[in-house]
Design a protein around this motif. Structure first.
Motif, short mmCIF file in Angstrom:
data_model
loop_
_atom_site.label_atom_id
_atom_site.label_comp_id
_atom_site.label_asym_id
_atom_site.label_seq_id
_atom_site.Cartn_x
_atom_site.Cartn_y
_atom_site.Cartn_z
N ASN A 313 0.70 -1.12 -0.03
CA ASN A 313 0.00 0.10 0.04
C ASN A 313 0.84 1.09 -0.01
O ASN A 313 1.96 1.11 -0.03
CB ASN A 313 -0.95 0.10 1.25
CG ASN A 313 -0.43 -0.06 2.49
OD1 ASN A 313 0.71 0.48 2.48
ND2 ASN A 313 -0.91 -0.80 3.60
N TYR A 314 0.36 2.44 -0.17
CA TYR A 314 0.87 3.63 -0.16
C TYR A 314 1.80 4.11 0.93
O TYR A 314 2.96 4.39 0.57
CB TYR A 314 0.07 4.85 -0.61
CG TYR A 314 0.62 5.89 -0.77
CD1 TYR A 314 1.34 6.55 -1.63
CD2 TYR A 314 0.64 6.94 0.41
CE1 TYR A 314 1.95 7.74 -1.85
CE2 TYR A 314 1.10 8.09 0.62
CZ TYR A 314 1.81 8.63 -0.92
OH TYR A 314 2.49 9.82 -0.81
N GLU A 315 1.19 3.49 2.19
CA GLU A 315 1.86 4.20 3.41
C GLU A 315 3.21 3.29 3.52
O GLU A 315 4.33 3.70 3.76
CB GLU A 315 0.96 3.90 4.56
CG GLU A 315 -0.24 4.64 4.73
CD GLU A 315 -1.30 4.11 3.97
OE1 GLU A 315 -1.34 3.28 3.19
OE2 GLU A 315 -2.19 5.06 3.87
N ALA A 318 5.96 4.53 1.35
CA ALA A 318 6.29 5.75 1.52
C ALA A 318 7.15 5.56 2.75
O ALA A 318 8.20 6.23 2.82
CB ALA A 318 5.05 6.65 1.95
N ASP A 319 7.06 4.60 3.54
CA ASP A 319 8.00 4.24 4.56
C ASP A 319 9.23 3.41 4.10
O ASP A 319 10.01 3.04 5.06
CB ASP A 319 7.09 3.24 5.61
CG ASP A 319 6.27 4.16 6.42
OD1 ASP A 319 6.21 5.42 6.18
OD2 ASP A 319 5.39 3.58 7.09
#
Lengths: 353, 288
Positions: A313-315, A318-319
């Motif tokens: 997923n996006y999160e 991003a992490d």
């Protein structure tokens, strides 16, 4: 301590099958240096009838590997270079009007083969990808009004270049799921590379009419197969004799469930992934001369079976999370409670002093 | 049709005359008497002589300000519409604030135009009265109500927060799962050694032992998952256990059963495993 009482003892893998596997691996090894894992994945695909997606940069002997494998087992082999202007009929075949008889006759496409190498599958338009993947799933092709069964065995080995992505059509998750395995090829080790160069320097030239061409690895392929389709069929049957314990099934179910609940994953594994894990593990066990699967098979194949079926997923992206990192978490401690602690990011991988 | 129209016009004329025509004329006294700061108007004031204009003044403290709004010729004389604003109460003669347009004409023969500026406040009062005290009780006032609501809201929030904290603490205490690998592993090893382990716990036991050794040998981040078990199998301490577990759990019946007693012996040291998050090595075994 009791084992599963209902399990019926099974014989060890047939000697003929293990000999056949060894002979094929040896033949491949004559031409291709290293790439043991890829050869293993190819055999797994061949023995289970599952399709294989190879991801790797050009020049890693993908075509050579498939070519030598097909010649080793006396299988027909076709290679299609996927491009953006390729049409479904270029792969499946089409009906052609014969002007002499004024009737249509069917011209079968390159898909009518045992081993089909779909080179750079992501370069073709989605309709071509769909046509191929549909044929892969149903193992039959309809040309005009006539339906044709594809030859057995039928195996698609598709390749993707992970670097050059401009002008490509990324395979959607539903279509990626059709590939039983997605193996990421790596560069050979320095020793293997040294051997590649050593062999290459010994190739020489091949005379052709009045001229000559430099020999390639394809020229040194032995055309004498080391096994027959009958041997392959026996191996395919032997795969189904490999014992799968309930404990192993629990491991697979747990792994697949974890992928569906992992906070970094937007899309988890489908039931097809679990089926693929068990099938591939059985084939790997056979290749390693075992008549039962072990967690080692699961650990070895998890990356190839799971990673292309899940989506971060996006999160997580991003992490800086990556697929292999998530896989390590998925393969972490078993059990509900520890799984929750893993999800919260605590205490899951406590170091041992 | 014409008859009806005629009747309507008569009715309208009557109503109009009632509304506008019957309005009483403003008395002259009211026109010459205004409050401080209000504009008073005197229309059609006939003043003989030459044309007049307002006398300019630059005094900011002038007690009255006069303005000639309009001028009309009236034979040899002129009629004026005058406006005035009184700044202080008192009686004033407007002619003193007027002058002839032609300076040679005298103003002395003009009859005075007297106006009166009155104050709305009582004698000696120069500031307006404060508004009357509110009729509603103090506790019903807006700000009071708002203060009460804020206090109630804060108390409510504090109560909810305190209650949820207590509840979650109680729930956590009641259902606190084992957090460490050791806490998980210990009961399973005990059950496996006693032969009471449930079939659905075997996979968990195996996975935990693999994880235990993976952590102990620090393999988790160093090598690919596919090589973890190969490494463990080749390890002097972990190898026998992993292989024995494999035989016990995964081999077909008859092949894996024969060494189950050895497995119990192999598992025995894990019975006394530490429950701390960073587990020390198994008693009696060397550090990996």
């Amino acid at each position: 301590m009791n084992t599963d009482a209902e399990t019926v003892p099974k014989p060890a893998p047939p000697a003929a099958t293990t000999d056949f596997i060894k002979a094929v691996r040896a033949r491949v090894g004559e031409v291709v240096v290293g790439q043991e894992d890829v050869v293993e994945r190819l055999l797994i695909s061949l023995f289970t009838g599952g399709h294989l997606l190879l991801q790797g940069v050009p020049g890693l002997a993908k075509t050579l590997l498939v070519s030598v494998l097909s010649k080793s087992i006396d299988l027909s082999f076709s290679r299609v270079q996927f491009t953006v202007d390729l049409l479904p009929s270029d792969i499946l075949g089409s009906e052609i009007l014969d002007p002499r008889t004024n009737t249509f006759h069917t011209r079968k496409g390159p898909i009518f083969t045992n081993l089909l190498l779909a080179d750079e599958i992501n370069r073709a338009a989605p309709k071509v990808q769909s046509a191929l993947l549909e044929a892969m799933q149903e193992r039959r092709v309809t040309i005009g009004s006539e339906t044709f069964e594809l030859p057995a065995p039928f195996l698609v080995i598709a390749t993707q270049n992970p670097i050059e992505q401009s002008g490509t059509f990324e395979l959607p998750e539903a279509q990626l799921d059709r590939f039983m395995l997605c193996h990421r090829l790596s560069y050979p080790t320095p020793d293997e590379e040294r051997e590649v160069l050593r062999r290459n320097t010994r190739l020489g030239v091949r005379r052709q009419e009045r001229g000559a061409v430099a020999k390639s690895e394809f020229d040194v392929l032995s055309h004498e197969p080391v096994g027959t389709i009958s041997d392959l069929v026996n191996a395919m049957e032997a795969v189904h004799e490999v014992h799968v314990s309930d404990t192993f099934t629990d491991h697979v179910v747990e792994l697949v469930n974890r992928s569906r609940n992992h906070p970094a994953l937007e899309l988890g594994c489908s039931p097809r992934a679990g089926i693929a894990l068990v099938k591939a593990s059985r084939a790997r066990a056979l290749i390693h001369c075992r008549n039962y699967v072990t967690p080692e098979d699961l650990y070895c194949l998890a990356e190839d079976v799971i990673l292309h079926r899940v989506r971060l997923n996006y999160e997580a992206l991003a992490d800086g999370m990556t697929g292999p990192k998530v896989l390590r978490e998925l393969l972490g401690p078993f059990g509900d409670n520890l799984r929750h602690t893993t999800r919260n990011g605590t205490a899951a991988h406590g170091r041992v002093s | 049709m014409n008859k009806q129209m005629g009747l309507k016009s008569i009715v309208l004329a009557v109503v109009a005359s009632f509304c506008f025509g019957t309005a009483p004329a403003q008395p002259a006294e009211s026109r010459t008497r205004v409050s401080v700061g209000m504009i008073g108007k005197l229309d059609q004031v006939l003043i003989p002589g030459g044309e007049l204009e307002a006398q300019p003044t630059s005094d900011p403290l002038a007690k009255i300000v006069v303005r000639v709004a309009e001028t009309f010729r009236h034979g040899d004389a002129f009629r004026y519409n005058l406006e005035f604003t009184g700044m202080e109460p008192g009686r004033y003669d407007l002619t003193k604030s007027l002058k002839r347009k032609k300076p040679d004409e005298p103003t002395a023969n003009m009859a005075p135009i007297e106006v009166e500026v009155i104050s709305a406040l009582p004698e000696g009062k120069i500031e307006p009265s404060k508004p009357n005290a509110p009729m509603i009780p103090g506790w019903m006032l807006y700000w009071t109500k708002l203060d009460v609501l804020v206090v109630v809201w804060i108390i409510g929030l504090a109560l909810i927060w305190g209650k949820s904290k207590t509840t979650s603490k109680v729930a956590a205490q009641a259902e606190l799962p084992p957090q460490t690998l050791g806490q998980h592993l210990k009961p399973l090893v005990q059950a496996a050694c006693d032969g009471t382990i449930k079939p659905n716990q075997r996979a968990e036991l195996e996975s935990l032992l693999i994880q235990y050794w993976t952590s102990k040998l620090e393999l988790a981040n160093d090598i690919a998952p596919g090589l973890i078990l190969t490494t463990l199998k080749n390890h002097a301490e972990a190898g026998p256990l992993i292989l024995q577990m494999e035989g016990w759990l995964h081999m077909p019946v008859g092949e894996g059963m024969k060494n189950s007693a050895d497995l119990a012996t192999l598992l025995k040291p894990y019975d006394s495993i530490s429950e701390s998050p960073t587990m020390p090595s198994i008693p009696g075994k060397g550090q990996a």
